[in-house]
Design an enzyme around this catalytic site. Sequence first.
Site, PDB file in Angstrom:
ATOM      1  N   GLN A 216     -18.497   8.200   5.896  1.00 31.61           N
ATOM      2  CA  GLN A 216     -17.373   7.843   5.021  1.00 31.61           C
ATOM      3  C   GLN A 216     -17.879   7.809   3.585  1.00 31.61           C
ATOM      4  O   GLN A 216     -18.842   7.103   3.269  1.00 31.61           O
ATOM      5  CB  GLN A 216     -16.834   6.474   5.459  1.00 31.61           C
ATOM      6  CG  GLN A 216     -15.540   6.135   4.788  1.00 31.61           C
ATOM      7  CD  GLN A 216     -14.965   4.791   5.209  1.00 31.61           C
ATOM      8  OE1 GLN A 216     -14.621   3.985   4.373  1.00 31.61           O
ATOM      9  NE2 GLN A 216     -14.843   4.548   6.503  1.00 31.61           N
TER      10      GLN A 216
ATOM     11  N   TYR B 142     -13.887  -6.972   4.350  1.00 31.08           N
ATOM     12  CA  TYR B 142     -12.639  -6.958   3.582  1.00 31.08           C
ATOM     13  C   TYR B 142     -11.915  -8.285   3.748  1.00 31.08           C
ATOM     14  O   TYR B 142     -11.463  -8.622   4.852  1.00 31.08           O
ATOM     15  CB  TYR B 142     -11.717  -5.805   4.017  1.00 31.08           C
ATOM     16  CG  TYR B 142     -12.274  -4.415   3.756  1.00 31.08           C
ATOM     17  CD1 TYR B 142     -13.337  -4.217   2.874  1.00 31.08           C
ATOM     18  CD2 TYR B 142     -11.738  -3.290   4.361  1.00 31.08           C
ATOM     19  CE1 TYR B 142     -13.848  -2.942   2.629  1.00 31.08           C
ATOM     20  CE2 TYR B 142     -12.238  -2.009   4.116  1.00 31.08           C
ATOM     21  CZ  TYR B 142     -13.296  -1.859   3.260  1.00 31.08           C
ATOM     22  OH  TYR B 142     -13.795  -0.604   3.018  1.00 31.08           O
TER      23      TYR B 142
ATOM     24  N   ASP C 256      -8.572   2.047   8.857  1.00 31.35           N
ATOM     25  CA  ASP C 256      -9.953   1.743   8.467  1.00 31.35           C
ATOM     26  C   ASP C 256     -10.040   0.341   7.887  1.00 31.35           C
ATOM     27  O   ASP C 256      -9.345   0.004   6.936  1.00 31.35           O
ATOM     28  CB  ASP C 256     -10.419   2.754   7.415  1.00 31.35           C
ATOM     29  CG  ASP C 256     -11.865   2.501   7.018  1.00 31.35           C
ATOM     30  OD1 ASP C 256     -12.747   2.728   7.871  1.00 31.35           O
ATOM     31  OD2 ASP C 256     -12.108   2.044   5.878  1.00 31.35           O
TER      32      ASP C 256
HETATM   33  N1  LIG Z   1     -16.873   2.594   2.977  1.00 34.28           N
HETATM   34  C1  LIG Z   1     -16.742   2.089   1.772  1.00 34.28           C
HETATM   35  O1  LIG Z   1     -17.719   1.688   1.136  1.00 34.28           O
HETATM   36  C2  LIG Z   1     -15.367   2.026   1.163  1.00 34.28           C
HETATM   37  C3  LIG Z   1     -15.204   1.731  -0.203  1.00 34.28           C
HETATM   38  C4  LIG Z   1     -13.908   1.714  -0.713  1.00 34.28           C
HETATM   39  C5  LIG Z   1     -12.809   1.942   0.120  1.00 34.28           C
HETATM   40  N2  LIG Z   1     -13.002   2.195   1.443  1.00 34.28           N
HETATM   41  C6  LIG Z   1     -11.868   2.482   2.367  1.00 34.28           C
HETATM   42  O2  LIG Z   1     -11.022   3.443   1.786  1.00 34.28           O
HETATM   43  C7  LIG Z   1      -9.686   2.935   1.687  1.00 34.28           C
HETATM   44  C8  LIG Z   1      -8.994   3.506   0.477  1.00 34.28           C
HETATM   45  O3  LIG Z   1      -9.733   3.329  -0.701  1.00 34.28           O
HETATM   46  P1  LIG Z   1      -9.248   2.410  -1.900  1.00 34.28           P
HETATM   47  O4  LIG Z   1      -8.317   1.393  -1.361  1.00 34.28           O
HETATM   48  O5  LIG Z   1     -10.457   2.015  -2.641  1.00 34.28           O
HETATM   49  O6  LIG Z   1      -8.492   3.395  -2.888  1.00 34.28           O
HETATM   50  P2  LIG Z   1      -7.280   4.418  -2.840  1.00 34.28           P
HETATM   51  O7  LIG Z   1      -6.829   4.669  -1.471  1.00 34.28           O
HETATM   52  O8  LIG Z   1      -7.708   5.554  -3.656  1.00 34.28           O
HETATM   53  O9  LIG Z   1      -6.172   3.625  -3.681  1.00 34.28           O
HETATM   54  C9  LIG Z   1      -5.464   2.593  -3.101  1.00 34.28           C
HETATM   55  C10 LIG Z   1      -4.390   2.043  -4.025  1.00 34.28           C
HETATM   56  O10 LIG Z   1      -3.552   3.057  -4.553  1.00 34.28           O
HETATM   57  C11 LIG Z   1      -2.215   2.582  -4.614  1.00 34.28           C
HETATM   58  N3  LIG Z   1      -1.388   3.481  -3.801  1.00 34.28           N
HETATM   59  C12 LIG Z   1      -1.631   3.979  -2.562  1.00 34.28           C
HETATM   60  N4  LIG Z   1      -0.662   4.825  -2.180  1.00 34.28           N
HETATM   61  C13 LIG Z   1       0.205   4.865  -3.208  1.00 34.28           C
HETATM   62  C14 LIG Z   1       1.397   5.568  -3.431  1.00 34.28           C
HETATM   63  N5  LIG Z   1       1.885   6.395  -2.524  1.00 34.28           N
HETATM   64  N6  LIG Z   1       2.061   5.366  -4.607  1.00 34.28           N
HETATM   65  C15 LIG Z   1       1.582   4.540  -5.526  1.00 34.28           C
HETATM   66  N7  LIG Z   1       0.442   3.850  -5.383  1.00 34.28           N
HETATM   67  C16 LIG Z   1      -0.247   4.001  -4.223  1.00 34.28           C
HETATM   68  C17 LIG Z   1      -2.194   1.178  -4.070  1.00 34.28           C
HETATM   69  O11 LIG Z   1      -2.373   0.183  -5.070  1.00 34.28           O
HETATM   70  P3  LIG Z   1      -1.280  -0.621  -5.848  1.00 34.28           P
HETATM   71  O12 LIG Z   1       0.019  -0.543  -5.166  1.00 34.28           O
HETATM   72  O13 LIG Z   1      -1.812  -1.994  -5.944  1.00 34.28           O
HETATM   73  O14 LIG Z   1      -1.304   0.040  -7.191  1.00 34.28           O
HETATM   74  C18 LIG Z   1      -3.437   1.162  -3.246  1.00 34.28           C
HETATM   75  O15 LIG Z   1      -3.968  -0.083  -3.036  1.00 34.28           O
HETATM   76  C19 LIG Z   1      -9.871   1.409   1.675  1.00 34.28           C
HETATM   77  O16 LIG Z   1      -8.697   0.734   2.056  1.00 34.28           O
HETATM   78  C20 LIG Z   1     -10.993   1.256   2.663  1.00 34.28           C
HETATM   79  O17 LIG Z   1     -10.491   1.339   3.975  1.00 34.28           O
HETATM   80  C21 LIG Z   1     -14.259   2.257   1.961  1.00 34.28           C
END
Ligand SMILES: NC(=O)c1ccc[n+]([C@@H]2O[C@H](COP(=O)([O-])OP(=O)(O)OC[C@H]3O[C@@H](n4cnc5c(N)ncnc54)[C@H](OP(=O)(O)O)[C@@H]3O)[C@@H](O)[C@H]2O)c1
Length: 331
Positions: free
Chosen positions: A166, A58, A53
């Site tokens: 989403q 981004y 995604d």
């Molecule tokens: N449609 C929308 O409006 C919208 C908004 C937000 C996000 N999104 C999508 O959703 C995706 C995910 O959301 P998000 O990035 O906000 O938050 P998330 O997936 O809840 O958290 C991501 C962060 O958690 C940490 N992480 C991930 N897996 C891990 C693991 N196994 N162990 C330890 N730390 C881990 C990493 O950060 P660190 O290593 O830096 O700590 C990572 O950057 C985005 O990449 C994007 O594609 C969409």
Amino acid sequence: MEYRELGNSGIKVSPVAMGCWAIVGDTTWGPQDERVAIAAIHAALDEGINLFDTAESYGDGYSEELLGRALRGRRDRAVIASKVSSGHLARADLRAACEASLRRLQTDYIDLYQVHWPSRTVPLAETMDAMAELWKQGKIRAIGVCNFASLDLDDLLALGGCATNQLPYSLLARAIEYAVQPKCVAHGIGILTYSPLAQGLLTGKFASADEVPEGRARTRHFAGTRPQARHGEAGCEAETFAAIARVREIAAGMSQPVASVSLTWLLHQPAVVSVLAGARSPEQIRENVRAAQIKLSSHVVQALSAATEEVKRYLGTNPDLWQPAAQSRMR
Ligand SMILES: NC(=O)c1ccc[n+]([C@@H]2O[C@H](COP(=O)([O-])OP(=O)(O)OC[C@H]3O[C@@H](n4cnc5c(N)ncnc54)[C@H](OP(=O)(O)O)[C@@H]3O)[C@@H](O)[C@H]2O)c1
């Protein structure tokens, strides 16, 4: 891994997906080594993750560009979901945005093209019509939206709906359970969950709210007085960290990482097709993908829900992670 159908599109996707926002290494996420980001994408493919995604916004196109480069020679193994920004939803702008995304992604089709946020100026009918044109031209294989809460969903359904919505959804952000999720279930719209690890809170890596980097400590869990918070609410920091401790204990009881268990809980929720976890390294990918293998009994699913019930109550029915209901871009 058992693949799932992306709404009514006929496209099969892995239940754990890679979210490609954090790999841009911006002010929210902190620096990112590009080689590690590419290695994470390759590790995802090797682990059976096929859904990626991204969005034109981004890193100002950098996420798409990086994904395009990483997928060179492997495009056919991936399902690319990208997004058009809310400022590009008029017909001509949307066409141009899609062409630009295709160029950055080095591909001639996007598997799932999503409206990133609803527009309050361009009629939804115009946007969906322009999306349908792209679909007819074969430039996109399925149409999705993001951040469409109840009223926007009603408008969308009146125009015929779409494959996916989403939405922010995790053990620590459950507002969609009140009204949005039931509507998606009733109308066969698949849910892709964003921020499923509550931007890292559900990995257990932060012991207290003060340890969370400023750019992430701006969701409504945190006090409105935190430097980058824009919501002006009291937040629920104590309740959030108490809930994380309970989730951690349940995961420890199963000898599983808290991140994987948190993602698996989501996969047990109605209409959820895939969890978009924002991994930044091959190690994180390998931990997150375990979510697809873990089996949770209904007793554990209920225990996890109970562990975060208080946070759900505090945050209320507003699904917006960052803005109070009155100023939310979701409705
Ligand atoms: N449609 C929308 O409006 C919208 C908004 C937000 C996000 N999104 C999508 O959703 C995706 C995910 O959301 P998000 O990035 O906000 O938050 P998330 O997936 O809840 O958290 C991501 C962060 O958690 C940490 N992480 C991930 N897996 C891990 C693991 N196994 N162990 C330890 N730390 C881990 C990493 O950060 P660190 O290593 O830096 O700590 C990572 O950057 C985005 O990449 C994007 O594609 C969409």
